[in-house]
Scaffold this active site. Structure first.
Site, mmCIF file in Angstrom:
data_model
loop_
_atom_site.group_PDB
_atom_site.id
_atom_site.type_symbol
_atom_site.label_atom_id
_atom_site.label_comp_id
_atom_site.label_asym_id
_atom_site.label_seq_id
_atom_site.Cartn_x
_atom_site.Cartn_y
_atom_site.Cartn_z
ATOM 1 N N ARG A 1 -9.309 0.992 8.869
ATOM 2 C CA ARG A 1 -8.899 -0.370 9.206
ATOM 3 C C ARG A 1 -9.971 -1.110 9.990
ATOM 4 O O ARG A 1 -9.779 -2.290 10.309
ATOM 5 C CB ARG A 1 -7.638 -0.311 10.065
ATOM 6 C CG ARG A 1 -6.346 -0.627 9.326
ATOM 7 C CD ARG A 1 -5.227 -0.476 10.327
ATOM 8 N NE ARG A 1 -4.022 -1.174 9.998
ATOM 9 C CZ ARG A 1 -2.961 -0.609 9.424
ATOM 10 N NH1 ARG A 1 -2.995 0.634 9.047
ATOM 11 N NH2 ARG A 1 -1.878 -1.325 9.241
ATOM 12 N N LYS B 1 0.834 -1.209 0.000
ATOM 13 C CA LYS B 1 0.000 0.000 0.000
ATOM 14 C C LYS B 1 0.873 1.266 0.000
ATOM 15 O O LYS B 1 0.644 2.185 -0.771
ATOM 16 C CB LYS B 1 -0.943 0.015 1.222
ATOM 17 C CG LYS B 1 -1.915 -1.155 1.250
ATOM 18 C CD LYS B 1 -2.873 -1.077 2.425
ATOM 19 C CE LYS B 1 -2.191 -1.147 3.785
ATOM 20 N NZ LYS B 1 -1.487 -2.425 4.040
ATOM 21 N N ARG C 1 -0.432 -8.788 13.543
ATOM 22 C CA ARG C 1 -1.003 -7.832 12.576
ATOM 23 C C ARG C 1 -1.837 -8.543 11.525
ATOM 24 O O ARG C 1 -2.869 -8.036 11.092
ATOM 25 C CB ARG C 1 0.120 -7.015 11.921
ATOM 26 C CG ARG C 1 0.562 -5.873 12.833
ATOM 27 C CD ARG C 1 1.949 -5.403 12.501
ATOM 28 N NE ARG C 1 2.020 -4.774 11.210
ATOM 29 C CZ ARG C 1 3.125 -4.713 10.477
ATOM 30 N NH1 ARG C 1 4.243 -5.253 10.924
ATOM 31 N NH2 ARG C 1 3.116 -4.106 9.324
ATOM 32 N N ARG D 1 11.574 -5.868 4.663
ATOM 33 C CA ARG D 1 11.242 -4.435 4.512
ATOM 34 C C ARG D 1 12.214 -3.559 5.311
ATOM 35 O O ARG D 1 12.584 -3.857 6.437
ATOM 36 C CB ARG D 1 9.815 -4.180 4.999
ATOM 37 C CG ARG D 1 9.492 -2.692 5.045
ATOM 38 C CD ARG D 1 8.029 -2.373 5.027
ATOM 39 N NE ARG D 1 7.276 -2.966 6.111
ATOM 40 C CZ ARG D 1 5.946 -2.913 6.189
ATOM 41 N NH1 ARG D 1 5.254 -2.320 5.239
ATOM 42 N NH2 ARG D 1 5.332 -3.478 7.194
ATOM 43 N N ARG E 1 11.371 -1.728 10.902
ATOM 44 C CA ARG E 1 10.319 -1.329 11.849
ATOM 45 C C ARG E 1 10.240 -2.318 12.996
ATOM 46 O O ARG E 1 10.345 -3.531 12.785
ATOM 47 C CB ARG E 1 8.968 -1.294 11.117
ATOM 48 C CG ARG E 1 8.782 -0.058 10.296
ATOM 49 C CD ARG E 1 7.587 -0.127 9.371
ATOM 50 N NE ARG E 1 6.360 -0.626 9.970
ATOM 51 C CZ ARG E 1 5.180 -0.644 9.340
ATOM 52 N NH1 ARG E 1 5.095 -0.182 8.105
ATOM 53 N NH2 ARG E 1 4.112 -1.116 9.926
HETATM 54 P P1 ADP Z 1 2.188 -1.867 3.195
HETATM 55 O O1 ADP Z 1 2.213 -0.360 3.125
HETATM 56 O O2 ADP Z 1 0.961 -2.450 2.553
HETATM 57 O O3 ADP Z 1 2.420 -2.398 4.576
HETATM 58 P P2 ADP Z 1 4.757 -1.685 1.787
HETATM 59 O O4 ADP Z 1 4.476 -0.747 0.649
HETATM 60 O O5 ADP Z 1 5.539 -1.160 2.925
HETATM 61 O O6 ADP Z 1 3.388 -2.399 2.289
HETATM 62 O O7 ADP Z 1 5.482 -2.971 1.149
HETATM 63 C C1 ADP Z 1 5.913 -4.057 1.979
HETATM 64 C C2 ADP Z 1 7.268 -4.561 1.497
HETATM 65 O O8 ADP Z 1 7.112 -5.214 0.231
HETATM 66 C C3 ADP Z 1 8.299 -3.464 1.293
HETATM 67 O O9 ADP Z 1 9.561 -4.002 1.663
HETATM 68 C C4 ADP Z 1 8.240 -3.176 -0.209
HETATM 69 O O10 ADP Z 1 9.495 -2.707 -0.729
HETATM 70 C C5 ADP Z 1 7.905 -4.544 -0.779
HETATM 71 N N1 ADP Z 1 7.030 -4.504 -1.960
HETATM 72 C C6 ADP Z 1 6.000 -3.659 -2.197
HETATM 73 N N2 ADP Z 1 5.389 -3.941 -3.372
HETATM 74 C C7 ADP Z 1 6.051 -5.019 -3.881
HETATM 75 C C8 ADP Z 1 5.897 -5.804 -5.083
HETATM 76 N N3 ADP Z 1 4.928 -5.536 -5.987
HETATM 77 N N4 ADP Z 1 6.740 -6.844 -5.266
HETATM 78 C C9 ADP Z 1 7.706 -7.127 -4.349
HETATM 79 N N5 ADP Z 1 7.910 -6.428 -3.205
HETATM 80 C C10 ADP Z 1 7.089 -5.383 -2.974
HETATM 81 P P1 AMP Z 2 1.023 0.611 8.854
HETATM 82 O O1 AMP Z 2 2.193 1.495 8.630
HETATM 83 O O2 AMP Z 2 -0.190 1.020 8.058
HETATM 84 O O3 AMP Z 2 1.360 -0.865 8.688
HETATM 85 O O4 AMP Z 2 0.576 0.811 10.391
HETATM 86 C C1 AMP Z 2 1.452 0.491 11.437
HETATM 87 C C2 AMP Z 2 0.693 0.423 12.747
HETATM 88 O O5 AMP Z 2 0.118 1.699 13.068
HETATM 89 C C3 AMP Z 2 -0.493 -0.550 12.787
HETATM 90 O O6 AMP Z 2 -0.118 -1.894 13.050
HETATM 91 C C4 AMP Z 2 -1.334 0.063 13.929
HETATM 92 O O7 AMP Z 2 -0.775 -0.226 15.197
HETATM 93 C C5 AMP Z 2 -1.155 1.569 13.688
HETATM 94 N N1 AMP Z 2 -2.178 2.077 12.752
HETATM 95 C C6 AMP Z 2 -1.976 2.604 11.513
HETATM 96 N N2 AMP Z 2 -3.132 2.947 10.942
HETATM 97 C C7 AMP Z 2 -4.102 2.641 11.829
HETATM 98 C C8 AMP Z 2 -5.529 2.729 11.816
HETATM 99 N N3 AMP Z 2 -6.197 3.211 10.758
HETATM 100 N N4 AMP Z 2 -6.212 2.307 12.926
HETATM 101 C C9 AMP Z 2 -5.564 1.830 13.989
HETATM 102 N N5 AMP Z 2 -4.235 1.684 14.064
HETATM 103 C C10 AMP Z 2 -3.500 2.096 12.994
#
Ligand code: ADP
Ligand code: AMP
Length: 217
Positions: free
Chosen positions: A88, A13, A171, A127, A160
């Site tokens: 969420r 995302k 999660r 990541r 992270r």
């Molecule tokens: P989210 O925001 O949904 O938690 P991220 O954008 O942080 O996900 O992506 C999670 C991990 O996967 C990151 O390390 C990112 O670089 C990697 N990633 C994202 N999209 C792809 C893809 N299409 N193919 C492979 N790896 C990806």
């Molecule tokens: P993310 O970066 O979207 O993976 O979010 C990291 C963490 O932040 C989550 O696991 C939650 O603990 C908190 N968080 C982010 N967005 C929300 C939301 N919309 N509602 C509740 N907790 C959130």
């Protein structure tokens, strides 16, 4: 254009929101980035959120809803936005709908990035995030040009705290129990578009950009 990105943690995302926001000219609003920023600065919000985040739990609805409402009133969000990580829960989705409706606006698309739990674990385990701008990388799938350094702002990359295996398991449980029902919520409103997220980053972006009718740079 007002867009919500759905999908499990690690679906991509943040990666997609950053790219699509740039090509479409909308702000990328990530509640996760806002909370990590608050934790890093040690604000009241950060102190409250830290414990929930480290355990992989959701921050309470009333807290997060308040922050998003404020953010949506900022001038750059007037012409549209890409929300990443919000809503969420059903309560958050309903609050968003009500808030937008009070402003005479609505969600145009809920884009669901579909990725299996197995792929989520692979992605999250590699990541890395930029400490200054929050941009996500992957050590194997999406590495930075220089080891440990953000391509965009030169910030330091780190892992992270909630990307450790125990928090990731939690999660995913929280996602399936509380967030996955939003797929039906937006489906019932005719706003849902599913996108296969198990493809290269550029392919996924192109599909979303075409859907939103945005030009690539
Ligand atoms: P989210 O925001 O949904 O938690 P991220 O954008 O942080 O996900 O992506 C999670 C991990 O996967 C990151 O390390 C990112 O670089 C990697 N990633 C994202 N999209 C792809 C893809 N299409 N193919 C492979 N790896 C990806
Ligand atoms: P993310 O970066 O979207 O993976 O979010 C990291 C963490 O932040 C989550 O696991 C939650 O603990 C908190 N968080 C982010 N967005 C929300 C939301 N919309 N509602 C509740 N907790 C959130």
């Amino acid at each position: 254009m007002n867009v919500v990105l759905l999908g499990p943690p690690g679906a991509g995302k943040g990666t997609q929101a950053e790219r699509v926001a740039k090509s479409c000219g909308f702000p990328h609003i990530s509640t996760g980035d806002m909370l990590r920023d608050a934790v890093a600065k040690g604000t009241e919000l950060g102190k409250l959120a830290k414990g929930y985040m480290e355990k992989g739990e959701l921050v309470p609805d009333e807290v997060i809803i308040g922050i998003v409402k404020e953010r949506l009133l900022e001038p750059d969000a007037e012409k549209g936005f890409i929300l990443d990580g919000f809503p969420r829960t059903l309560e958050q989705a309903i609050a968003l709908e009500n808030e937008l409706s009070a402003l005479g606006r609505k969600i145009d698309f809920a884009v669901n990035i579909e990725v299996s739990d197995e792929e989520v674990v692979r992605r999250i385990s590699g990541r890395r995030i930029c400490r200054s701008c929050g941009r996500p990388y992957h050590v194997e799938f999406n590495p930075p040009k220089a080891d440990g350094i953000c391509d965009v702002c030169g910030g330091e990359l780190y892992r992270r705290a909630d990307d450790e295996p125990e928090a990731v398991r939690r999660r995913l449980e929280v996602y399936h129990a509380q967030t996955a029902p939003l797929v039906d919520f937006y489906g019932q409103r005719g706003l849902l578009v599913g996108v296969d997220g198990a493809r290269p980053v550029e392919e996924v972006s192109s599909e979303i950009e075409n859907l939103l009718n945005c030009r690539k740079e």
